[in-house]
Design an enzyme around this catalytic site. Structure first.
Site, PDB file in Angstrom:
ATOM      1  N   GLU A  21     -32.096 -75.302  -5.802  1.00  0.00           N
ATOM      2  CA  GLU A  21     -30.909 -76.108  -5.387  1.00  0.00           C
ATOM      3  C   GLU A  21     -30.016 -75.312  -4.510  1.00  0.00           C
ATOM      4  O   GLU A  21     -29.862 -74.105  -4.358  1.00  0.00           O
ATOM      5  CB  GLU A  21     -30.282 -76.642  -6.539  1.00  0.00           C
ATOM      6  CG  GLU A  21     -29.659 -75.845  -7.513  1.00  0.00           C
ATOM      7  CD  GLU A  21     -29.099 -76.352  -8.754  1.00  0.00           C
ATOM      8  OE1 GLU A  21     -29.380 -77.556  -8.882  1.00  0.00           O
ATOM      9  OE2 GLU A  21     -28.409 -75.720  -9.439  1.00  0.00           O
ATOM     10  N   HIS A  75     -24.730 -78.307 -11.307  1.00  0.00           N
ATOM     11  CA  HIS A  75     -24.790 -77.038 -12.056  1.00  0.00           C
ATOM     12  C   HIS A  75     -23.230 -76.427 -11.520  1.00  0.00           C
ATOM     13  O   HIS A  75     -22.851 -76.437 -10.277  1.00  0.00           O
ATOM     14  CB  HIS A  75     -25.799 -76.695 -11.850  1.00  0.00           C
ATOM     15  CG  HIS A  75     -26.968 -77.001 -12.330  1.00  0.00           C
ATOM     16  ND1 HIS A  75     -28.202 -76.769 -12.160  1.00  0.00           N
ATOM     17  CD2 HIS A  75     -27.225 -77.815 -13.542  1.00  0.00           C
ATOM     18  CE1 HIS A  75     -29.123 -77.579 -12.906  1.00  0.00           C
ATOM     19  NE2 HIS A  75     -28.500 -77.902 -13.907  1.00  0.00           N
TER      20      HIS A  75
END
Length: 294
Positions: free
Chosen positions: A209, A247
């Site tokens: 990511e 996150h």
């Protein structure tokens, strides 16, 4: 200890009498994981579905020869629990907790290095060697045995990605959730090194990511002599700069941390980068075909 799990791993569960610990012991035990002990201070001498509970990790290791720890305790207690298990002799400690203090993870990594152990997590579903054993709470039906090693910063993406592979008939050797925090028990580079040495793994799928530096290690590995083929998917293409997306480590601080830059870096390094989830299986098939040619 290999990254691969099987029934030879003798697991102790830190926090065995809590709801998560009880769920794991039932779920993972039915999957084939060998769970030999629980640890819960104040509950020593009891049991959870026949598995003995001890006051400390040291007592559990002495009595049961446990060598692997599943840590299911609140974030503020993880540092003490993980280090206790590592110093007692566990060579792998799996941490799933979210919102872990960064300094605590630094100390856990240091303890693991000092004791010849490995850790995975936090902010992770754990890891699974399909058809053998699991250390975490991932849905077992998404996975099947096969030649792909999988590394993922995202829990839900690992389930989705592996389910697509499984439906396509492509199984996995081990799926490692390295987690989405800035300081990890196991980095992408460390996981790649273990898959590189695993004879069962033909190629590796990396699910990454935006934000952070893990993808740099993936690119460096793909450029190295004798590297196994790597496929990848990077999510966060439409994420606005400067915003944390999911996150703690998925924060784009510069263009180098963004989706376009990471995708370009990986492709330039020889990684088979997917254009999105619908393209994932195709790129994995390309990686496996490349492995067959070597």
């Amino acid at each position: 200890m290999s990254i691969l799990l099987d029934q030879s791993n003798r697991v102790l569960v830190m926090g065995a009498t809590g709801n998560y610990g009880k769920f794991f012991m039932k779920d993972a035990g039915s999957y084939g994981t060998t769970i030999v002990a629980g640890v819960s201070p104040g509950r020593g001498g009891t049991d959870v579905d026949g598995v003995p509970v001890f006051e400390s990790a040291k007592a559990a290791v002495v009595a049961t020869r446990a060598d692997t720890a599943m840590v299911f305790v609140p974030p503020v207690l993880v540092r003490a629990a993980a280090i206790e298990a590592i110093e007692a002799g566990c060579k792998l400690a799996v941490i799933t907790a979210d919102e872990m203090p960064v300094r605590d993870m630094i100390e856990i990594r240091a303890a693991a290095l000092a004791n010849g152990a490995r850790t995975t997590g936090p902010n992770s579903p754990g890891l699974i060697s399909p058809g053998k054993a699991k250390m975490g709470f991932m849905p077992s039906f998404c996975f099947m045995r096969g030649p792909m090693g999988v590394i993922s910063r995202s829990g839900s993406l690992s389930y989705e990605g592996c389910k697509r592979l499984t439906v396509a008939g492509i199984g996995q050797t081990t799926v490692v959730g390295i987690g989405g925090d800035p300081v990890k028990g196991m980095t992408a580079g460390e996981a790649l090194a273990l898959f590189h040495d695993d004879p069962e793994t033909k190629a590796v799928l990396y699910l990454g990511e935006i934000g952070g530096v893990e993808e740099i290690a993936v690119a460096e590995y793909a450029r190295s002599q004798g590297a196994k083929p790597v496929a990848a998917l990077i999510v966060g293409k439409t994420a606005p700069p400067g915003k944390k997306m999911g996150h703690a480590a998925a924060l784009v601080g510069s263009k180098a941390d963004g989706h376009a830059a990471k995708t370009k870096m990986l492709r330039t390094s020889g990684v088979y980068v997917s254009n999105g989830l619908p393209d994932l299986v195709k790129q994995v098939q390309v990686a496996l075909a490349a492995a067959d040619r070597t």
